[in-house]
Design a protein around this motif. Structure first.
Motif, PDB file in Angstrom:
ATOM      1  N   LEU A 162      26.812  -8.713   8.637  1.00  0.00           N
ATOM      2  CA  LEU A 162      26.743 -10.126   8.253  1.00  0.00           C
ATOM      3  C   LEU A 162      27.930 -10.532   7.392  1.00  0.00           C
ATOM      4  O   LEU A 162      28.441 -11.658   7.511  1.00  0.00           O
ATOM      5  N   LYS A 163      28.373  -9.633   6.545  1.00  0.00           N
ATOM      6  CA  LYS A 163      29.534  -9.956   5.704  1.00  0.00           C
ATOM      7  C   LYS A 163      30.786 -10.155   6.537  1.00  0.00           C
ATOM      8  O   LYS A 163      31.643 -10.974   6.211  1.00  0.00           O
ATOM      9  N   LYS A 164      30.923  -9.390   7.610  1.00  0.00           N
ATOM     10  CA  LYS A 164      32.079  -9.565   8.484  1.00  0.00           C
ATOM     11  C   LYS A 164      32.079 -10.945   9.135  1.00  0.00           C
ATOM     12  O   LYS A 164      33.135 -11.493   9.455  1.00  0.00           O
ATOM     13  N   LYS A 165      30.877 -11.477   9.352  1.00  0.00           N
ATOM     14  CA  LYS A 165      30.751 -12.829   9.923  1.00  0.00           C
ATOM     15  C   LYS A 165      30.705 -13.902   8.846  1.00  0.00           C
ATOM     16  O   LYS A 165      30.445 -15.074   9.141  1.00  0.00           O
ATOM     17  N   GLN A 166      30.907 -13.464   7.588  1.00  0.00           N
ATOM     18  CA  GLN A 166      30.893 -14.378   6.434  1.00  0.00           C
ATOM     19  C   GLN A 166      29.535 -15.079   6.297  1.00  0.00           C
ATOM     20  O   GLN A 166      29.453 -16.283   6.042  1.00  0.00           O
ATOM     21  N   ILE A 167      28.475 -14.313   6.497  1.00  0.00           N
ATOM     22  CA  ILE A 167      27.103 -14.809   6.329  1.00  0.00           C
ATOM     23  C   ILE A 167      26.459 -14.024   5.203  1.00  0.00           C
ATOM     24  O   ILE A 167      26.496 -12.799   5.186  1.00  0.00           O
ATOM     25  N   THR A 168      25.873 -14.737   4.263  1.00  0.00           N
ATOM     26  CA  THR A 168      25.224 -14.094   3.118  1.00  0.00           C
ATOM     27  C   THR A 168      23.738 -14.376   3.149  1.00  0.00           C
ATOM     28  O   THR A 168      23.307 -15.536   3.066  1.00  0.00           O
ATOM     29  N   ILE A 169      22.932 -13.310   3.297  1.00  0.00           N
ATOM     30  CA  ILE A 169      21.470 -13.421   3.287  1.00  0.00           C
ATOM     31  C   ILE A 169      20.937 -12.344   2.354  1.00  0.00           C
ATOM     32  O   ILE A 169      21.239 -11.164   2.512  1.00  0.00           O
ATOM     33  N   THR A 170      20.150 -12.746   1.399  1.00  0.00           N
ATOM     34  CA  THR A 170      19.561 -11.787   0.445  1.00  0.00           C
ATOM     35  C   THR A 170      18.058 -11.646   0.617  1.00  0.00           C
ATOM     36  O   THR A 170      17.473 -10.681   0.133  1.00  0.00           O
ATOM     37  N   ASP A 171      17.432 -12.611   1.294  1.00  0.00           N
ATOM     38  CA  ASP A 171      15.980 -12.583   1.474  1.00  0.00           C
ATOM     39  C   ASP A 171      15.634 -11.820   2.756  1.00  0.00           C
ATOM     40  O   ASP A 171      16.051 -12.230   3.850  1.00  0.00           O
ATOM     41  N   PRO A 172      14.894 -10.709   2.670  1.00  0.00           N
ATOM     42  CA  PRO A 172      14.528  -9.962   3.880  1.00  0.00           C
ATOM     43  C   PRO A 172      13.736 -10.801   4.880  1.00  0.00           C
ATOM     44  O   PRO A 172      13.916 -10.656   6.098  1.00  0.00           O
ATOM     45  N   GLU A 173      12.866 -11.663   4.393  1.00  0.00           N
ATOM     46  CA  GLU A 173      12.073 -12.492   5.310  1.00  0.00           C
ATOM     47  C   GLU A 173      12.981 -13.391   6.136  1.00  0.00           C
ATOM     48  O   GLU A 173      12.794 -13.537   7.350  1.00  0.00           O
ATOM     49  N   GLU A 174      13.958 -13.994   5.493  1.00  0.00           N
ATOM     50  CA  GLU A 174      14.883 -14.878   6.206  1.00  0.00           C
ATOM     51  C   GLU A 174      15.690 -14.099   7.240  1.00  0.00           C
ATOM     52  O   GLU A 174      15.912 -14.578   8.355  1.00  0.00           O
ATOM     53  N   TYR A 175      16.116 -12.892   6.855  1.00  0.00           N
ATOM     54  CA  TYR A 175      16.922 -12.088   7.781  1.00  0.00           C
ATOM     55  C   TYR A 175      16.111 -11.710   9.019  1.00  0.00           C
ATOM     56  O   TYR A 175      16.575 -11.898  10.157  1.00  0.00           O
ATOM     57  N   TYR A 176      14.918 -11.169   8.848  1.00  0.00           N
ATOM     58  CA  TYR A 176      14.129 -10.723   9.988  1.00  0.00           C
ATOM     59  C   TYR A 176      13.597 -11.882  10.812  1.00  0.00           C
ATOM     60  O   TYR A 176      13.338 -11.720  12.005  1.00  0.00           O
ATOM     61  N   GLU A 211       0.817  -1.211   0.000  1.00  0.00           N
ATOM     62  CA  GLU A 211       0.000   0.000   0.000  1.00  0.00           C
ATOM     63  C   GLU A 211       0.856   1.270   0.000  1.00  0.00           C
ATOM     64  O   GLU A 211       0.471   2.284  -0.568  1.00  0.00           O
ATOM     65  N   LEU A 212       2.034   1.200   0.642  1.00  0.00           N
ATOM     66  CA  LEU A 212       2.889   2.386   0.774  1.00  0.00           C
ATOM     67  C   LEU A 212       3.988   2.432  -0.284  1.00  0.00           C
ATOM     68  O   LEU A 212       4.831   3.336  -0.246  1.00  0.00           O
ATOM     69  N   PHE A 213       3.988   1.463  -1.197  1.00  0.00           N
ATOM     70  CA  PHE A 213       4.986   1.391  -2.265  1.00  0.00           C
ATOM     71  C   PHE A 213       6.403   1.332  -1.690  1.00  0.00           C
ATOM     72  O   PHE A 213       7.314   2.038  -2.125  1.00  0.00           O
ATOM     73  N   ILE A 214       6.565   0.473  -0.697  1.00  0.00           N
ATOM     74  CA  ILE A 214       7.870   0.272  -0.050  1.00  0.00           C
ATOM     75  C   ILE A 214       8.373  -1.119  -0.418  1.00  0.00           C
ATOM     76  O   ILE A 214       7.618  -2.097  -0.368  1.00  0.00           O
ATOM     77  N   THR A 215       9.641  -1.216  -0.759  1.00  0.00           N
ATOM     78  CA  THR A 215      10.249  -2.500  -1.117  1.00  0.00           C
ATOM     79  C   THR A 215      10.899  -3.104   0.116  1.00  0.00           C
ATOM     80  O   THR A 215      11.755  -2.458   0.743  1.00  0.00           O
ATOM     81  N   PRO A 216      10.499  -4.323   0.521  1.00  0.00           N
ATOM     82  CA  PRO A 216      11.168  -4.962   1.662  1.00  0.00           C
ATOM     83  C   PRO A 216      12.661  -5.138   1.389  1.00  0.00           C
ATOM     84  O   PRO A 216      13.063  -5.564   0.308  1.00  0.00           O
ATOM     85  N   CYS A 217      13.458  -4.797   2.374  1.00  0.00           N
ATOM     86  CA  CYS A 217      14.904  -4.875   2.189  1.00  0.00           C
ATOM     87  C   CYS A 217      15.578  -5.084   3.534  1.00  0.00           C
ATOM     88  O   CYS A 217      14.966  -4.938   4.595  1.00  0.00           O
ATOM     89  N   ILE A 218      16.864  -5.413   3.473  1.00  0.00           N
ATOM     90  CA  ILE A 218      17.685  -5.592   4.667  1.00  0.00           C
ATOM     91  C   ILE A 218      18.469  -4.299   4.900  1.00  0.00           C
ATOM     92  O   ILE A 218      19.017  -3.737   3.954  1.00  0.00           O
ATOM     93  N   PRO A 219      18.541  -3.784   6.129  1.00  0.00           N
ATOM     94  CA  PRO A 219      19.308  -2.560   6.371  1.00  0.00           C
ATOM     95  C   PRO A 219      20.762  -2.707   5.948  1.00  0.00           C
ATOM     96  O   PRO A 219      21.357  -3.782   6.095  1.00  0.00           O
ATOM     97  N   ARG A 220      21.327  -1.616   5.431  1.00  0.00           N
ATOM     98  CA  ARG A 220      22.691  -1.668   4.911  1.00  0.00           C
ATOM     99  C   ARG A 220      23.695  -2.025   6.000  1.00  0.00           C
ATOM    100  O   ARG A 220      24.613  -2.816   5.781  1.00  0.00           O
ATOM    101  N   HIS A 221      23.521  -1.466   7.196  1.00  0.00           N
ATOM    102  CA  HIS A 221      24.473  -1.755   8.272  1.00  0.00           C
ATOM    103  C   HIS A 221      24.416  -3.218   8.686  1.00  0.00           C
ATOM    104  O   HIS A 221      25.429  -3.790   9.116  1.00  0.00           O
TER     105      HIS A 221
END
Length: 676
Positions: A481-495, A466-476
């Motif tokens: 996660l990259k510092k911990k060598q973890i790769t997640i691209t799906d916002p649902e999985e991350y949250y 409704e608000l025209f917002i794209t689900p995403c993972i915060p940049r920080h």
């Protein structure tokens, strides 16, 4: 006096502490013998004034930097020149005579009103006035003689008699009363005290300013200190006044304040000295609230609640904004994905965090109208910088999903919080409700993929659409996660894995830790008498445990085993007749026992029912008190207040107005004829 007191001190402690006395005598009596207050009249005893100048130099001139000597010399000359000019212009002045502050005037005036008897001795140019110290109101010539001749034969006697009398010396010339002297400690330090000023007022040498006659607010209504000892004494005095035996006290429940829960000087510790069975229980509802507070320190949840608080404040500060939000809700009611009958936002409760669920739920239902109203206020016509900031904070996917997450998780805790506030709840039922909640959270953890996707994430996704917002993972978060060598691209999985599950796990741990007091050995043992538990127990083992723990509370200890067998059989039959007996409250179970067949079981069940689960019932009386003791009843005395409070709280009791009127008429003779 100092020499005499020093000799008595050495006499008392030489044999007990020879090493310390040797050091004290050499360092503080021989080498440095001018360290005590009052050694020289009208000389400074501290360097506070000098230190104050040092602070001015550091704050206004050097800015607390270490300067080279050459630079500091230049700066010092500038400081001296600036201060000299200040004194020349009268901006700063040296005091040429003693000053009396308003506080000192007030204290002196109150001292004069104490009406103490005073003895005096006249000399050529001065008069000595002998004043009783402390709470004493009178002195004798013998007491003055002891003070003058220093008739003390031990250090303990010196401590008692040396400070019973103060000597105030005033000049005969009443215009020079500011040059008076006193031997009290305050005068030695400040060169003026309430005794000198008070005697000048009493002798009509001066008049206090009108403001000094107004007693400070703190002096008008002295309140008892809220220490554990003072509160415990109030409770114990109340019990004695109404002849309530202390042996009947089987438990205590307060909040977690240190003056109530302290294990040494807390109220509960002092009362337990008189009532050995009165074990302290931290209010279970308070514990649940504290568990929620600890959990909501989670970063995403804390930020979300802070944003909601600012948004609610933004609207409530202006009636125009509230009207704009209300019109947005009513005019576009059919355009939103979720219909709501609510027309206004509810503020977040500062103390009861469980009640925040209502506020967050309302905010979630009105999410789209709130966003649209903020969008209007950040436009050119209604330009508002705070609306711009709040709009960007609320149209963030992290805020949306955090709001949904907290709303659905908190909704699981609200029923337990309401049950813990029930007046007739016992610990057995309370522990069962807590276990049900923990089992629910464990089920949510196991079914996390399905529950999170179908309930939390799906609702968030609808708002984003409704608000025209794209689900995403915060940049920080991606960087972390990259510092911990973890790769997640799906916002649902991350949250789900990094917000929802950790939040749920921390909430479960906090509830277990905070509510662990509800499972004390005594409570667990007594809870075995409930029907759903005793049918699984071995009566012989249970009888031994109960007899060891509650031998002095049992009417017939020798009959306990056979009585437990009969109670177990009765509970089995009750459950066969109606399965609901497993969930019955303790009041219903006590009705099934009687003093003839089950005297011991009845006594133990009453003991369990008496143990306080929460302090909600007592705190409700505070709310009633706020309604009863209004501004118009501010002068009401304790007797009438107690009567009104009892009538207001116990509304189920029928009161006959005719009986009250009759009692009122018969109590005193009345000029008005009531027709009786």
């Amino acid at each position: 006096m100092f020499s005499k007191a020093s000799n008595l001190f050495l006499k008392k402690w030489t044999k007990k502490q020879p090493a310390f006395i040797e050091y004290f005598q050499s360092e503080w009596l021989a080498s440095h013998n001018t360290w005590y207050e009052g050694v020289r009249h009208f000389t400074p005893s501290t360097n506070n004034a000098l230190e104050a100048n040092n602070r001015v130099i550091k704050d206004e001139n050097t800015f607390r930097e270490r300067l080279p000597l050459s630079r500091f010399k230049v700066l010092a000359l500038e400081i001296v020149e600036k201060w000299s000019k200040s004194y020349e212009r009268g901006l700063k002045q040296f005091s040429e005579k003693q000053t009396v502050t308003l506080d000192l005037w007030t204290n002196a005036y109150q001292w004069v009103k104490s009406n103490k008897s005073i003895l005096s001795t006249e000399h050529d140019d001065t008069i000595e006035y002998y004043i009783p110290a402390g709470d004493e109101t009178a002195i004798t010539n013998a007491g003055i003689d002891v003070m003058k001749k220093m008739k003390w034969y031990s250090f303990d006697q010196y401590k008692i008699k040396a400070f019973n009398v103060w000597c105030v010396t005033l000049p005969v010339d009443k215009l020079r009363w500011l040059n008076g002297l006193c031997d009290c400690p305050i005068f030695f330090k400040k060169f003026m005290c309430k005794h000198v000023v008070g005697m000048a007022i009493r002798l009509n040498y001066c008049r206090p300013p009108p403001a000094a006659k107004d007693v400070p607010l703190g002096e008008k209504r002295r309140r008892e200190p809220c220490t554990g000892e003072s509160i415990a004494n109030i409770i114990l005095d109340y019990l004695k006044r109404y002849s309530l035996p202390l042996d009947n006290c089987v438990g205590q429940a307060y909040d977690g304040a240190s003056n109530m829960s302290g294990i040494y000087k807390g109220c509960q510790a002092i009362i337990k000295k008189y009532c050995k069975d009165a074990e302290y229980m931290h209010c279970s509802n308070h514990c649940l609230n504290l568990a929620l507070i600890d959990t909501c320190s989670f970063t995403q949840i804390r930020n979300m609640m802070g944003t909601i608080r600012h948004i609610i404040k933004f609207f409530k500060e202006s009636p125009k904004r509230m009207a704009a939000l209300r019109s947005e809700i009513t005019e576009n009611e059919g355009d939103y994905i979720q219909l709501s009958k609510k027309k206004r936002l509810i503020s977040l409760c500062d103390t009861r965090w469980v009640d925040r669920n209502t506020s967050i739920e309302t905010f979630l239902e009105l999410y789209l109208p709130v966003v649209n109203t903020l969008d209007r206020y950040r436009s050119a016509k209604l330009k508002d910088d705070s609306a711009e900031q709040l709009y960007h904070a609320i149209t963030n996917f992290e805020h949306i999903i955090s709001t949904c997450l907290s709303c659905f998780v908190l909704s699981e805790i609200v029923p337990l919080s309401r049950l813990l506030q029930t007046p007739t709840l016992d610990f057995g039922a309370a522990n069962r409700y807590v276990d049900i909640l923990l089992d629910t959270f464990q089920k949510r953890k196991i079914d996390a993929p399905d529950y999170f996707h179908n309930i939390i994430y799906q609702h968030s996704d609808q708002l984003c659409t409704e608000l025209f917002i794209t689900p995403c993972i915060p940049r920080h978060s991606i960087v972390a996660l990259k510092k911990k060598q973890i790769t997640i691209t799906d916002p649902e999985e991350y949250y789900r894995d990094h917000v929802y599950l950790p939040f749920l796990a921390e909430l479960v741990d906090n509830i277990k830790n905070r509510l662990s007091g509800m499972r004390s050995p005594r409570i667990v043992l007594l809870s075995q008498l409930r029907p759903e538990l005793i049918i699984k127990e071995k009566t012989l083992k249970l009888a031994k445990q109960l007899a060891d723990k509650f031998a002095d509370r049992l009417p017939s200890p020798l009959q306990l085993f056979s009585e437990l067998e009969r109670w177990q059989t009765k509970c089995i039959n009750l459950i066969k007749e109606e399965e609901h007996w497993k969930k019955k409250w303790l009041n219903d179970l006590i009705k099934q026992t009687d003093n003839t067949a089950f005297p011991n079981v009845r006594s133990l069940l009453i003991f369990l029912a008496t143990l306080p689960v929460s302090t909600a019932s007592a705190e409700r009386s505070f709310s009633h008190l706020a309604r009863i003791k209004s501004y118009a009843r501010s002068t009401m005395k304790e007797g009438r207040l107690n009567g009104l409070a009892a009538a207001y709280i116990h509304k189920d009791i029928d009161i006959d107005p005719q009986e009250i009127l009759t009692c009122y008429i018969q109590k005193h003779s009345r000029r008005l004829d009531f027709g009786f």
